[in-house]
Enzyme design. Structure first.
Site, PDB file in Angstrom:
ATOM      1  N   LYS A 271      33.076  27.976  31.619  1.00  0.00           N
ATOM      2  CA  LYS A 271      32.909  29.431  30.912  1.00  0.00           C
ATOM      3  C   LYS A 271      32.716  29.476  29.716  1.00  0.00           C
ATOM      4  O   LYS A 271      32.022  30.171  28.923  1.00  0.00           O
ATOM      5  CB  LYS A 271      34.069  30.409  31.520  1.00  0.00           C
ATOM      6  CG  LYS A 271      34.050  30.592  32.706  1.00  0.00           C
ATOM      7  CD  LYS A 271      35.088  31.563  33.327  1.00  0.00           C
ATOM      8  CE  LYS A 271      35.201  31.853  34.926  1.00  0.00           C
ATOM      9  NZ  LYS A 271      35.737  30.590  35.401  1.00  0.00           N
ATOM     10  N   CYS A 388      39.925  34.227  40.203  1.00  0.00           N
ATOM     11  CA  CYS A 388      39.495  33.589  41.412  1.00  0.00           C
ATOM     12  C   CYS A 388      40.245  33.981  42.566  1.00  0.00           C
ATOM     13  O   CYS A 388      40.452  32.936  43.327  1.00  0.00           O
ATOM     14  CB  CYS A 388      39.030  32.369  41.295  1.00  0.00           C
ATOM     15  SG  CYS A 388      40.537  31.039  40.908  1.00  0.00           S
TER      16      CYS A 388
END
Length: 452
Positions: A271, A388
């Protein structure tokens, strides 16, 4: 009778290598993805056999509870852990795989039993497996529909299916559990600071890789038939291996060139590098992670992708107010440590190792990270919180918890994600389930500090 394994290494033997991985996961709660790479090297597994090693490892892990259900009628007395694991792996091949002859499965299992165990173990393994072949395994259709049946047929703990049923409904929970037993798609993110999506597709196709576009993210490509990790596009820094869901938090962050951005839990840098790419590598990206040895991964990724705006640093991100002045950043990403229940397809052991008690410790860490982000964000700046997992307490529950404690913060719409039809955004938060578009389970929310 001593039935401890006598020999742990049988170089080049795929099934013996898979058995070693499964035992390591059972005995030490090790991670399958890390063990797989290590075992390939340790056992000298040839490239042509690595697919089978992955299949045996993940298949046996994913279906462990169903395999025990099938095995139970054939076992008299107690089995040692490694023998049970050998039988699970063998029954997995007999029940779920069609290209391996059953007699070959039995032969391989008996040979491993001879090498690893006491002389009486091999006949026991042979007898059980031949009985399975002769009588067949019992049908799951004999079980009544409901949470207990879903738990066994998908090999998820009953408490987890019950918890998901309460959160999403029994049908959705069952669909998610079944989806978790399917292999994940191979997806890549195009580095738009260096190449166009069309450039990346042409390069991959020139090397024989069949691709299609991702379902929701414009710079996502799905590899249909091969791993793109060793391609020219990867070597040139045009692509990064990343799941499509995990690209969504950076889209929500809505970064612009010239901004000062903080990624609080950055390793291995997927990311972080996405942020820098979106900023066209103009501005400052501070990437922090608590594990110092993982900083090299962030730096290696940035170097391969040709990104120079990233600074990687170690330390506890909950204490970043000791390093940075208040209101320092335009954007902050808190991709928090979580229970990982959205990535069970990639790490099947998660569903067996987690307990309900684990959630409490994680929630405190997530809350502390958000509190630190609140101190460091500029007025009108945006914090994106992501995980997640599919667990309510860590996701929408955490949003409520954070806003309930800070009246100067407000939830803001996920502007960049609202335009994507397939995303089920509800009350300005996004919960992706694995069945939504074949990606990992993920959660995204965004906050803004109100102007005084």
């Amino acid at each position: 009778m001593n039935t401890r394994p006598k020999k742990k290494i049988w170089n080049g033997n795929v099934r013996d290598a898979a058995l070693s991985i499964l035992m390591e996961i059972n005995n030490n709660q090790a991670y399958s993805n890390l063990l797989l790479h290590r075992t390939i090297e340790k056992y000298g597994i040839e490239a042509k056999d690595r697919g089978l090693l992955t299949e045996l490892t993940y298949g046996t892990l994913q279906h462990r509870m169903a395999l025990d259900y099938y095995l139970e009628p054939f076992v008299r007395g107690k089995l040692d852990g490694w023998v049970r694991e050998l039988l699970r792996m063998s029954i997995y091949q007999i029940v779920y795989l069609t290209k391996i002859p059953p007699h070959a499965v039995v032969h391989e299992a008996v040979e491993i039993a001879k090498r690893r165990g006491h002389k009486r173990i091999a006949p026991t393994v042979n007898g059980i497996l031949r009985s399975v072949l002769r009588k067949g395994v019992r049908s799951l259709e004999d079980m009544e529909d409901g949470i207990a049946k879903t738990a066994i047929e998908t090999s998820h703990p009953e408490w987890l299916i019950k918890r998901w049923s309460e959160q999403f409904g029994e049908q959705e929970a069952a669909i998610m559990a079944h989806e978790n037993n399917n292999p994940p798609a191979m997806t890549v993110r195009v580095n738009t600071a260096k190449a166009t999506v069309a450039d990346a597709i042409s390069s991959l196709e020139a090397e024989g890789i069949e691709v299609r576009m991702g379902e929701v993210v414009p710079e996502c490509i799905v590899s249909v038939n091969s791993n793109p990790a060793n391609t020219e596009a990867y070597k040139k820094g045009w692509i990064t291996i990343q799941d499509e869901s995990s690209m969504l938090p950076v889209l929500a962050l809505d970064v612009q060139p010239g901004m000062k951005v903080l990624d609080m839990c950055a390793a291995p840098g997927g990311k972080t590098t996405h942020i820098a790419e979106k900023m066209k590598d103009k501005g400052e990206v501070f990437a922090h992670d608590i594990h110092e040895h993982k900083l090299a991964l962030i730096e290696a990724n940035a170097t391969r992708l040709g990104l120079t705006s990233i600074q990687a640093k170690s330390g506890d991100s909950r204490k970043l107010t000791e390093l940075y002045a208040p209101s320092s950043f335009d954007r902050i990403l808190v991709d928090a440590p979580c229970s990982g229940l959205g990535v069970i397809r990639r790490k099947p052991e998660i569903k067996y190792n987690k307990t309900e008690a684990d959630f409490n410790g994680l929630i405190q860490i997530q809350s502390d990270l958000l509190d630190t982000a609140r101190e460091l964000i500029k007025p009108d700046g945006i914090i994106v919180y992501s995980t997640c997992t599919v667990e309510y307490m860590e996701n929408r529950g955490m949003v409520e918890h954070f806003l309930g404690r800070h009246s100067d913060m407000e939830k803001v719409p996920l502007a960049q994600l609202n335009e994507i039809d397939k995303l089920a955004i509800e009350d300005d938060t996004l919960q992706v389930l694995p069945q939504h578009f074949g990606s990992d389970g993920f959660f995204v929310a965004a906050f803004r500090k109100k102007q005084q």
